[in-house]
Design an enzyme around this catalytic site. Structure first.
Site, short mmCIF file in Angstrom:
data_model
loop_
_atom_site.label_atom_id
_atom_site.label_comp_id
_atom_site.label_asym_id
_atom_site.label_seq_id
_atom_site.Cartn_x
_atom_site.Cartn_y
_atom_site.Cartn_z
N LYS A 1 -6.03 13.73 22.78
CA LYS A 1 -6.59 12.49 23.33
C LYS A 1 -7.88 12.76 24.11
CE LYS A 1 -2.77 11.52 25.52
NZ LYS A 1 -1.94 12.66 25.04
N GLY B 1 -1.03 17.18 24.28
CA GLY B 1 -1.54 18.20 23.37
C GLY B 1 -2.00 17.72 22.03
N PRO C 1 1.68 11.95 22.50
CA PRO C 1 2.30 13.07 23.21
C PRO C 1 1.24 14.01 23.79
CG PRO C 1 3.24 12.79 21.01
CD PRO C 1 2.02 11.94 21.07
N HIS D 1 26.74 35.86 14.28
CA HIS D 1 26.39 34.51 14.72
C HIS D 1 25.20 33.97 13.91
CE1 HIS D 1 26.03 31.37 17.98
NE2 HIS D 1 24.83 31.28 17.43
N GLU D 2 24.12 34.75 13.83
CA GLU D 2 22.92 34.28 13.14
C GLU D 2 23.13 34.17 11.63
OE1 GLU D 2 20.70 33.03 14.85
OE2 GLU D 2 21.28 33.88 16.79
#
Length: 619
Positions: free
Chosen positions: A212, A209, A207, A429-430
């Site tokens: 490589k 970041g 992927p 909600h949270e």
């Protein structure tokens, strides 16, 4: 040397521009003077001028007659050269003799024509050639027009990249594979003695970041051999055949300084498969470049010590001929780091950062599951910036956690002020998410709850931190994820008897998990173990594409909807049995805006403490 060449080219360019300006000025001046000193008259007017005694002499040319006026002429100006077109007239000579006008037959004079050709054609064309030559030399690195076919690779010697294997962490297996290659370049004798050959190529995949390119730079820092570095797009040019020419030139340079390493970053730019199903229409220039690369990798002698490194995050689109043994012999996977790797990466990036005694990288590592090396480096830097902003001399654990939130969900939006009603909805909600996560045994523990809006769009969020690193998820854990994701919407409906748009992202995540369970993980009774989707762009988007008929796809939608309905009903059931805790924690969150997981659990345990109920009954 390059600077002297550039100065030389700049000087030549200035001279060329000055010559062009001079040519333009001379042409304009010549045209202006010529047009000003000449005036055409009709043939009848010419005869009348002769009869009136205004003409002193005429010069008859092949196309026109030049008329020289007497100095005493009243109607015509002697300074102006009058002329008329030559007409077929047998009486002209006798007519001129009658009025005592001197007549001359002009000799053929090509000097004006030659001068016109010189100024209008030769000099501008010569200037264009000179200018084009200068520009092409500058673009081609001194090689003139053919310089576009020269390799643009940057060559590093020994440790000029400033990176070694000590600067790379979190990818031990990949590093080990490259250490072997570097050792082969340093000590080829011990490998040849047993009959081993240096791999022709190694492909770094993973992927974005994950490090490589950093690994390739570390190889350059450790190898003590010439290191050619370029990207796949460096081969691509507007001229057909340039890419192949640059590949030839690159390997020619490498062969002259072997042993050496060639690193091609983003190799998918030239190595894309030639299969017409995946590359509609084809691309002759890119395919020529790829064919030349394949030919060069086949042609060089591995005993000379030329190693080709490639890096890509799209290995699935590379041409099979490029991936076969004998070209890229090794595929080195650079995955997202695990917990141990993340801790090591944090330590590497924090080695030059002042830290206080509160810093615990193990705790940060657990909170950053799924983060790659670039994310972690950014978090350490953001933490250092935050410490300076708050007037501290060292980075604390609080700074690091704040940096984690900044990277993952954005900065706090202090200018976004929610109304009291919206704050109440977001709070419930949270807390709905957090309550379901705390009550379900297969959910991750709650670390933090906040209703402070963030720049990435969240009006609030719940941070969950796993107790340990996990690589597998059971069916029960996935079902718990879906129920937790739908807990916010369930809380809104239970308390306010209405729903808002705030659950959009939650619904998206829950649907994605449910669809994966059905199509990829074989976790539905309706389809059993049948694989109904395949993953594409594994290292980029990771999206799944259905691999089934239309009728089956419609049935999948029904099964997913059924799973979501069941999870939503379960979420409402859990919250209905804990309304007292939902109300109390939500009220506390509205007041504080942000509460820790510890505070959340204390209130929950206090509300659900059975001893309080017994005391109340006795009273």
């Amino acid at each position: 040397m390059d600077q002297k060449k550039n100065e030389k080219y700049k000087g030549l360019l200035k001279v060329a521009i000055a010559v062009l300006i001079a040519i333009v000025i001379v042409n304009l001046a010549r045209t202006a003077l010529t047009e000003k000193s000449r005036e055409e008259v009709s043939y009848d007017t010419f005869y009348k001028m002769v009869a009136d005694g205004d003409v002193e002499k005429v010069v008859v040319g092949p196309n026109e007659i030049e008329i020289y006026v007497n100095s005493g002429s009243k109607d015509y100006t002697p300074l102006i050269r009058y002329y008329t077109r030559v007409m077929e007239d047998q009486d002209r000579t006798a007519y001129l003799l009658r009025y005592n006008v001197k007549s001359y037959q002009a000799a053929t004079d090509n000097s004006g024509f030659i001068w016109d050709i010189l100024l209008t054609v030769v000099l501008p064309f010569g200037f264009a050639i000179l200018l084009f030559s200068i520009l092409s030399r500058r673009m081609g690195g001194g090689g003139g027009i053919m310089g576009v076919g020269k390799s643009t690779a940057k060559m590093y010697m020994q440790k000029t990249t400033g990176v070694t294997f000590a600067d790379v962490a979190g990818c031990d297996e990949a590093k080990e594979s490259l250490v072997e290659i570097v050792d082969f370049l340093h000590n080829p004798g011990k490998y040849r003695e047993i009959g081993a050959k240096l791999p022709k190529g190694a492909l770094l995949v993973g992927p974005p970041g994950t490090g490589k390119t950093l690994l390739a730079k570390a190889v350059a820092g450790e190898a003590d051999v010439p290191f050619f570095s370029l990207t796949g797009s460096d081969f691509v040019e507007m001229f057909v055949g340039v890419g192949a020419s640059r590949v030839r030139d690159l390997f020619k340079q490498a062969n002259n300084v072997a042993p050496c390493i060639i690193f091609i970053d983003e190799i998918d730019a030239i190595g894309k498969t030639r299969d017409s199903r995946f590359s509609a229409g084809g691309n002759d220039e890119r395919e020529q470049t790829l064919n030349q690369l394949l030919s060069e990798m086949d042609g060089f002698d591995p005993a000379r010590g030329i190693m080709v490194l490639g890096a890509t995050n799209r290995p699935e689109i590379l041409d099979p001929a490029l991936l076969r043994p004998g070209r890229f012999d090794r595929r080195i996977v650079v995955e997202k780091p695990d917990l141990k790797g993340r801790v090591e990466i944090l330590k590497v990036h924090a080695k030059d950062v002042k830290l206080d005694s509160s810093v615990d990288f193990d705790e940060i590592g657990l909170a950053t599951s799924g983060a790659v090396g670039a994310d972690l480096a950014n978090m350490v830097n953001e933490a250092a910036i935050n410490a300076v902003k708050n007037g501290r001399k060292a980075v604390s654990q609080k700074d690091l956690f704040e940096a984690v939130e900044v990277v993952l969900v954005g900065k706090e939006k202090k200018d976004r002020i929610l109304s009291q009603e919206e704050r109440k909805i977001v709070s419930y909600h949270e807390v709905g998410h957090a309550l379901i996560a705390a009550i379900q045994k297969n959910a991750e523990p709650v670390q933090k709850i906040t209703i402070v809006p963030r720049t990435m769009g969240a009006l609030g969020y719940v941070m969950q931190v796993p107790e340990e690193e996990k690589y597998l998820n059971s069916k029960e854990e996935l079902e718990a994820m879906i129920v937790t994701a739908l807990g916010g919407r369930a809380a809104e409906e239970l308390v306010f008897h209405s729903v808002t748009t705030g659950a959009a992202n939650d619904i998206e995540k829950a649907t994605a998990v449910a669809r994966d369970m059905v199509t990829r993980f074989g976790m539905s009774e309706e389809f059993g173990l049948m694989a109904l989707a395949r993953q594409q762009d594994m290292y980029l988007t990771g999206r799944a594409v259905l691999d089934c008929g239309e009728s089956t796809a419609a049935e999948i939608d029904k099964v997913v909807a059924k799973m979501l309905d069941k999870a939503y009903a379960q979420a409402k059931e859990i919250l209905s049995g804990n309304l007292a805790a939902l109300d109390k924690i939500s009220a506390y969150l509205i007041e504080k805006e942000t509460i820790s997981g510890k505070e959340f659990m204390e209130i929950l345990n206090e509300v659900n403490d059975p001893r309080k109920e017994e005391t109340h009954e006795e009273a």
